[in-house]
Write a protein that holds these residues in place. Structure first.
Motif, short mmCIF file in Angstrom:
data_model
loop_
_atom_site.label_atom_id
_atom_site.label_comp_id
_atom_site.label_asym_id
_atom_site.label_seq_id
_atom_site.Cartn_x
_atom_site.Cartn_y
_atom_site.Cartn_z
N LEU A 89 0.99 4.14 -2.95
CA LEU A 89 0.55 5.41 -2.65
C LEU A 89 1.84 6.26 -2.90
O LEU A 89 1.51 7.41 -3.69
CB LEU A 89 0.32 5.54 -0.83
N VAL A 125 1.43 6.87 -7.05
CA VAL A 125 0.16 7.51 -7.30
C VAL A 125 0.58 9.00 -7.02
O VAL A 125 0.26 10.01 -7.93
CB VAL A 125 -1.01 7.17 -6.57
N CYS A 126 1.18 9.42 -5.94
CA CYS A 126 1.27 10.75 -5.60
C CYS A 126 2.43 11.28 -6.53
O CYS A 126 2.23 12.43 -6.94
CB CYS A 126 1.82 10.77 -4.17
N ILE A 177 0.92 -1.22 -0.10
CA ILE A 177 -0.08 0.03 0.00
C ILE A 177 0.98 1.23 0.03
O ILE A 177 0.42 2.28 -0.66
CB ILE A 177 -1.08 0.17 1.09
N ALA A 178 1.93 1.16 0.65
CA ALA A 178 2.94 2.41 0.84
C ALA A 178 3.36 2.58 -0.56
O ALA A 178 3.49 3.76 -1.11
CB ALA A 178 3.86 2.17 1.89
#
Length: 67
Positions: free
Chosen positions: A38, A41-42, A34-35
């Motif tokens: 993230l 995506v950022c 998940i990290a």
């Protein structure tokens, strides 16, 4: 034996997916995944905003005007 082959050909992917999900949950490896997602995506959002400033500014202005 044919029934088992038919069952595995239909549901083999689902069984493997369930086993992988259980392993990820037990090892808490999903937090790392998940990290990483993230971060990617950022990073993509920042890249998009940097190269399309005018479009983003116009869309954001229209969105705020609607509120």
């Amino acid at each position: 034996m044919d029934d088992f082959k038919k069952f595995m050909s239909q549901y083999g992917g689902m069984i493997i997916g369930i086993i992988v999900a259980i392993v990820l949950l037990l090892t808490r490896f999903y937090e790392l995944i998940i990290a990483i997602i993230l971060i990617v995506v950022c990073g993509y959002a920042g890249f998009y905003i940097q190269h399309n400033k005018d479009n983003v500014k116009d869309r954001l202005k229209n969105f705020i005007d609607r509120l």
